[in-house]
Design an enzyme around this catalytic site. Structure first.
Site, PDB file in Angstrom:
ATOM      1  N   ASP A   1      -9.834 -18.117  11.701  1.00 57.37           N
ATOM      2  CA  ASP A   1      -8.775 -18.734  12.506  1.00 57.37           C
ATOM      3  C   ASP A   1      -7.784 -19.430  11.562  1.00 57.37           C
ATOM      4  OD1 ASP A   1      -7.233 -20.287  14.377  1.00 57.37           O
ATOM      5  OD2 ASP A   1      -8.908 -20.125  15.786  1.00 57.37           O
TER       6      ASP A   1
ATOM      7  N   SER B   1      -4.308 -19.611  19.426  1.00 64.19           N
ATOM      8  CA  SER B   1      -5.538 -18.851  19.166  1.00 64.19           C
ATOM      9  C   SER B   1      -6.015 -18.093  20.402  1.00 64.19           C
ATOM     10  CB  SER B   1      -6.645 -19.790  18.680  1.00 64.19           C
ATOM     11  OG  SER B   1      -6.307 -20.286  17.413  1.00 64.19           O
TER      12      SER B   1
ATOM     13  N   THR C   1     -11.132 -18.830  20.527  1.00 67.17           N
ATOM     14  CA  THR C   1     -11.372 -17.546  19.853  1.00 67.17           C
ATOM     15  C   THR C   1     -12.594 -16.817  20.416  1.00 67.17           C
ATOM     16  OG1 THR C   1     -10.356 -18.523  17.896  1.00 67.17           O
ATOM     17  CG2 THR C   1     -11.469 -16.400  17.597  1.00 67.17           C
TER      18      THR C   1
ATOM     19  N   GLU D   1     -16.612 -16.010  13.887  1.00 77.03           N
ATOM     20  CA  GLU D   1     -15.390 -16.766  13.620  1.00 77.03           C
ATOM     21  C   GLU D   1     -15.587 -17.901  12.617  1.00 77.03           C
ATOM     22  OE1 GLU D   1     -13.905 -19.525  16.484  1.00 77.03           O
ATOM     23  OE2 GLU D   1     -11.850 -19.420  15.723  1.00 77.03           O
TER      24      GLU D   1
ATOM     25  N   ASP E   1      -8.353 -23.067  10.384  1.00 75.21           N
ATOM     26  CA  ASP E   1      -7.223 -23.497  11.218  1.00 75.21           C
ATOM     27  C   ASP E   1      -7.094 -25.018  11.268  1.00 75.21           C
ATOM     28  OD1 ASP E   1      -5.208 -23.079  13.423  1.00 75.21           O
ATOM     29  OD2 ASP E   1      -6.750 -24.086  14.606  1.00 75.21           O
TER      30      ASP E   1
ATOM     31  N   HIS F   1      -3.980 -27.498  10.382  1.00 78.68           N
ATOM     32  CA  HIS F   1      -3.355 -28.496  11.267  1.00 78.68           C
ATOM     33  C   HIS F   1      -3.333 -29.877  10.601  1.00 78.68           C
ATOM     34  CE1 HIS F   1      -2.704 -26.152  14.898  1.00 78.68           C
ATOM     35  NE2 HIS F   1      -3.926 -25.647  14.803  1.00 78.68           N
TER      36      HIS F   1
ATOM     37  N   ASP G   1      -6.116 -14.619  13.550  1.00 84.80           N
ATOM     38  CA  ASP G   1      -5.291 -14.616  14.762  1.00 84.80           C
ATOM     39  C   ASP G   1      -3.857 -15.013  14.456  1.00 84.80           C
ATOM     40  OD1 ASP G   1      -6.191 -17.130  14.043  1.00 84.80           O
ATOM     41  OD2 ASP G   1      -6.876 -17.698  16.041  1.00 84.80           O
ATOM     42  N   HIS G   2      -3.695 -15.829  13.391  1.00 84.81           N
ATOM     43  CA  HIS G   2      -2.381 -16.336  12.969  1.00 84.81           C
ATOM     44  C   HIS G   2      -2.602 -17.144  11.705  1.00 84.81           C
ATOM     45  CE1 HIS G   2      -3.820 -20.216  14.268  1.00 84.81           C
ATOM     46  NE2 HIS G   2      -4.195 -19.645  15.412  1.00 84.81           N
TER      47      HIS G   2
ATOM     48  N   HIS H   1       0.850 -23.737  13.850  1.00 84.92           N
ATOM     49  CA  HIS H   1       0.725 -22.355  13.373  1.00 84.92           C
ATOM     50  C   HIS H   1       2.080 -21.876  12.885  1.00 84.92           C
ATOM     51  CE1 HIS H   1      -2.615 -21.985  16.659  1.00 84.92           C
ATOM     52  NE2 HIS H   1      -2.921 -22.836  15.706  1.00 84.92           N
TER      53      HIS H   1
END
Ligand code: MG
Ligand code: ZN
Length: 375
Positions: A47, A88, A141, A256, A261, A265, A303-304, A330
């Site tokens: 992620d 996500s 996710t 995952e 991720d 952030h 996912d990004h 993101h």
């Protein structure tokens, strides 16, 4: 070389060509497809994992990652139906269902209609299925593979959706969404009734003999590596493979690395690097199995990207990187796809994130018509 010898060679070569033309049957797409049929798929989603996240992990790990073993590499366009920058939920939904949806949705289309996921299609085809995550197993996710909701934050509804499937193994946090619910229903009891072995620890995994496992590793999210998660992801990935590989009809497993991720952030490079290296260890487990098995397609993607991370300096020897972030959210950049095993060649090049779903089905030789028929 004499003229006679050249002539002899020319005749020999042309003779071989004629022989080849006669004896080799015309190109048969069916047999080519059969050769590249995948029995199992292990899909690993980092992620928020862009190229810079990978490279920061690689540098901190002194120039090495399991990811480097992949020879087929592509990129995916991650935009969602509602935004250039996906969340996500929509990102995982594109991969799990082949449909771009609105940010915030999981496995439903833009009108809110439930979409069949690759995990549900695998079940329809008598394959075994599994989900492993370092977040709560009800988080966007993993949820996008098993639950259907226009709101990714409806964790208790998402937990209830787990009971509507025949998933064979899931390991992650989020136990409170199953047994500390507003509706007072104890889904842990329901899981046990359905034949699941329910466990709160991964320490007994080694001796645990079961075909159906609900492994809760935390009440909410699992802690980050820096706060003692340890080898949870690798151990859980290995356990899931060991359970799922017993099915002769094959399996689908999604793993995952959720917190790459969260480091993005937080604009916390060290958080990203530790989570990246941890995720790479789980990739190593998947590759070890796939190499031995020979019928397993391993796909690693994201996912990004998160944080708009860029690396402006680094050192392999000391394992240091100097990181800069451009956002706390993101970003819209393409993310990499790595593929290994039967069907891997399909994943090279630039593609839509939704293509990953169709290419997985193609690799399993599950036709889209067949899927629609069972919808
Ligand atoms: Mg996630
Ligand atoms: Zn995020």
């Amino acid at each position: 070389m004499t003229k006679k010898l050249i002539l002899t060679l020319a005749i020999l070569i042309s003779g071989l060509n004629i022989y080849a033309n006669i004896s080799i049957p015309p190109f048969d797409s069916t047999s080519t497809q059969n050769r590249s049929k995948a029995k199992n798929i292990i899909l690993l989603i980092g992620d928020g994992m862009g190229v810079a996240q990978i490279y920061s992990g690689l540098t901190v790990n002194h120039g090495k990652l399991n990811l480097e073993q992949f020879k087929i590499i592509g990129f995916s366009k991650t935009y969602s139906a509602s935004s250039y920058v996906t969340d996500s939920g929509a990102g995982a939904t594109a991969i799990s269902t082949g449909t771009k949806t609105k940010n915030g949705s999981i496995a439903v289309d833009t009108a809110g209609k439930a979409l069949k996921t690759i995990l549900e299609i695998a079940e329809d085809n008598q394959m075994s299925t599994g989900l492993v995550s370092t977040s709560a197993i009800t988080h966007a996710t993993p949820a996008s593979f098993i639950a259907h909701n226009t709101n990714r934050d409806k964790y208790e509804e998402i937990a209830a959706d787990f009971l509507k499937t025949d998933i064979d193994v899931f390991i992650g946090g989020g136990k409170d969404n199953f047994d500390k619910r507003k509706d007072q229903v104890n889904l842990i009891d329901e899981l046990k009734k359905k034949g699941y072995t329910v466990t709160d620890t991964i320490t007994d995994f080694k001796d645990l003999k079961t075909n159906k496992l609900a492994g809760f590793t935390a009440k909410g999210h699992n802690p980050p590596i820096s706060k003692g998660r340890g080898e949870m992801l690798s151990i859980a990935t290995q356990k899931a493979i060991d359970i799922l590989k017993q099915n002769k009809k094959g399996f689908f497993l999604m793993v995952e690395g959720s917190q790459i991720d969260w480091g993005g952030h937080d604009n916390d490079a060290e958080y990203i690097e530790q989570e990246m290296i941890d995720f790479d260890k789980a990739i190593g487990k998947a590759l070890d199995f796939a190499r031995e098995d020979g019928n397993t397609l391993v796909i690693v993607t994201a996912d990004h990207e998160t944080g708009g991370l860029s690396l402006i300096d680094g050192n392999y020897k000391t394992g240091n990187v100097e990181a800069k972030f451009s956002t706390k959210d993101h970003s819209g950049v393409m993310v990499p796809i790595f593929a290994f095993g039967p069907g891997a060649e399909k994943f090279g090049g630039i593609q839509e994130n939704t293509d990953i779903f169709y290419k997985m089905l193609e690799s399993l030789h599950i036709s889209y018509e067949k899927m629609n028929g069972k919808n």
